[in-house]
Scaffold this active site. Structure first.
Site, PDB file in Angstrom:
ATOM      1  N   LYS A   1      49.353  39.412  32.065  1.00  0.00           N
ATOM      2  CA  LYS A   1      49.415  38.557  30.866  1.00  0.00           C
ATOM      3  C   LYS A   1      50.588  38.994  29.975  1.00  0.00           C
ATOM      4  CE  LYS A   1      46.091  41.701  28.716  1.00  0.00           C
ATOM      5  NZ  LYS A   1      44.653  41.925  28.422  1.00  0.00           N
TER       6      LYS A   1
ATOM      7  N   ARG B   1      33.567  40.262  21.589  1.00  0.00           N
ATOM      8  CA  ARG B   1      34.783  39.495  21.373  1.00  0.00           C
ATOM      9  C   ARG B   1      34.648  38.202  22.172  1.00  0.00           C
ATOM     10  NH1 ARG B   1      40.318  42.172  23.529  1.00  0.00           N
ATOM     11  NH2 ARG B   1      39.226  41.734  25.477  1.00  0.00           N
TER      12      ARG B   1
ATOM     13  N   TYR C   1      67.861  53.275   4.414  1.00  0.00           N
ATOM     14  CA  TYR C   1      67.107  52.619   3.335  1.00  0.00           C
ATOM     15  C   TYR C   1      66.138  53.578   2.654  1.00  0.00           C
ATOM     16  CZ  TYR C   1      68.816  48.028   4.727  1.00  0.00           C
ATOM     17  OH  TYR C   1      69.609  46.948   4.993  1.00  0.00           O
TER      18      TYR C   1
ATOM     19  N   MET D   1      67.016  46.636  10.540  1.00  0.00           N
ATOM     20  CA  MET D   1      66.838  45.471  11.398  1.00  0.00           C
ATOM     21  C   MET D   1      67.674  45.583  12.683  1.00  0.00           C
ATOM     22  SD  MET D   1      67.444  41.444  10.534  1.00  0.00           S
ATOM     23  CE  MET D   1      65.861  40.968   9.903  1.00  0.00           C
TER      24      MET D   1
HETATM   25  C1  LIG Z   1      44.295  43.128  29.209  1.00  0.00           C
HETATM   26  C2  LIG Z   1      43.006  43.261  29.936  1.00  0.00           C
HETATM   27  C3  LIG Z   1      42.866  44.163  31.013  1.00  0.00           C
HETATM   28  C4  LIG Z   1      43.927  45.162  31.399  1.00  0.00           C
HETATM   29  O1  LIG Z   1      43.915  46.226  30.476  1.00  0.00           O
HETATM   30  P1  LIG Z   1      44.828  47.533  30.703  1.00  0.00           P
HETATM   31  O2  LIG Z   1      44.404  48.441  29.621  1.00  0.00           O
HETATM   32  O3  LIG Z   1      46.236  47.080  30.589  1.00  0.00           O
HETATM   33  O4  LIG Z   1      44.518  48.032  32.057  1.00  0.00           O
HETATM   34  C5  LIG Z   1      41.686  44.146  31.734  1.00  0.00           C
HETATM   35  N1  LIG Z   1      40.671  43.300  31.410  1.00  0.00           N
HETATM   36  C6  LIG Z   1      40.766  42.427  30.360  1.00  0.00           C
HETATM   37  C7  LIG Z   1      39.617  41.550  30.033  1.00  0.00           C
HETATM   38  C8  LIG Z   1      41.916  42.397  29.586  1.00  0.00           C
HETATM   39  O5  LIG Z   1      41.989  41.557  28.542  1.00  0.00           O
END
Ligand SMILES: *Cc1c(COP(=O)(O)O)cnc(C)c1O
Length: 363
Positions: free
Chosen positions: A35, A131, A252, A300
């Protein structure tokens, strides 16, 4: 001439990591979570390398899965949030995507669909993350409905909130609920992400579901035991050097003050490139092969580092912001965040170069 700041994606490192994780998985099935553009590494490029090592991919939402299919990836793809509207159900069936169903409403959408065939369906139980996920009380009915929808190809899944700490109260509670659910059914299971894979959590999991590990990251400071290589390297070069007197400040707000006469190098990368503004003075930066310290606030477009003890460093010296050393996790520690966030937030204006033995250089 282009700005020297760029991000390198090493597909050979990814291939190596996939082999290590495949071996760790033994006979369990392996899903690679790609993802968020493969955590910023480039989703389709990564998927092409990983496809021969894994049984399936996971993405967060439909558009990411559509991009994978458009990129020619035919491996099974799980969509972790499932369809977000009834209209999306058609895309799931047409593109042969597996939905992770987390709400009864989504089951209803599939039951209503004129063309119902889906080759796999994952049912997400809420064991305590709170969640996404179906309440445990509602799981028996959901499992029955899901089984009808996919000719039995149902996988049970849940997600741990404190995966690196299997002994914590939260993990123990989730693991107990998970086990009492999965023990009642003869279905495939998937619980373990990167951290829980590394700590060898006791949770039943026919499928491993890591993401971050594939990119060579160390989730929660774990993973040093595995021989993984960082896939991403963020690099640049020194563009200016100056001497400043003791008592002068840099950048800064004058956050960094010279305690002695000092030599300061300026590097053209800033928070608009994804280098974290929260990075503290002292954050490690590799310049000309030496680890030196960030001195002053991240701007930046630029950062400044203290090279007083490195008279050999000149304009044009190589800089590694993260890669082998320091790692993205080191920088995340110095900026109170996690490497996941830094890797996935390198911005569009940073030139990208993908390298691999099997591939001509591409920018
Ligand atoms: C993103 C995600 C993972 C992978 O998590 P990692 O910590 O990158 O291994 C696995 N399961 C779900 C539901 C996720 O949202």
């Amino acid at each position: 001439m282009a700005r020297p700041t760029r991000v390198l994606i090493d597909l050979d490192a990814l291939d190596h990591n996939a082999r290590v994780i495949r071996a760790l998985a033994r006979r369990r099935r392996l899903m690679a979570v790609i993802k968020a553009n493969a955590y910023g590494h480039g989703m389709v490029d990564c998927a092409r390398v990983l496809a021969s090592h894994v049984d399936a991919f996971a993405v967060a939402f439909l558009e990411e899965a559509v991009a994978l299919r458009a990129g020619g990836i035919t491996t099974p793809v799980l969509v972790l949030e499932g369809p977000l509207s009834e209209a999306e159900v058609l895309d799931f069936t047409q593109l042969d995507l597996w939905p992770a169903i987390h709400a009864n409403e989504q089951l209803h959408w599939f039951e209503n669909a004129p063309q119902r065939a889906i080759t796999g369906l994952w049912l997400k139980a809420d064991t305590g993350m709170h969640r996404l996920g179906i309440d445990l009380d509602d799981m028996p009915a959901a499992i029955e409905r899901a089984t009808t929808l996919t000719a039995g190809n149902v996988t049970l899944m849940s997600h741990l909130a404190d995966a690196a700490m299997p002994e914590s109260l939260l993990s123990q509670r989730q693991l107990a609920r998970w086990q009492s659910l999965v023990d009642r059914y003869d279905l495939e299971t998937s619980l373990l992400n990167s951290a829980s894979t590394l700590v060898q959590s006791t949770g039943d999991s026919d499928w491993l579901r890591p993401g971050y590990l594939f990119y060579g990251g160390h989730p929660d400071g774990l993973g040093e035991v595995l021989d993984l290589q960082p896939v991403m390297r963020l690099e640049s070069r020194v563009i200016a050097i100056r001497d400043i007197a003791q008592g002068e400040t840099v950048g800064y707000g004058g956050r960094w003050r010279a305690e002695r006469d000092s030599r300061i190098a300026t590097i053209p990368i800033g928070y608009a490139d994804g280098y974290p503004r929260a990075a503290r003075d002292g954050t490690p930066v590799l310049v000309g092969g030496h680890v030196v310290s960030l001195a002053g606030r991240v701007s930046m477009d630029m950062i400044t580092v203290d090279i007083t003890d490195r008279p050999d460093i000149d304009i044009g010296a190589d800089v590694v912001l993260w890669g082998d050393r320091p790692t993205v996790d080191d920088i995340a520690d110095a900026a109170d965040t996690i490497g996941y966030e830094l890797a996935s937030q390198v911005t569009q204006r940073v030139r990208r170069r993908v390298v691999s033995r099997n591939m001509p250089d591409s920018e």
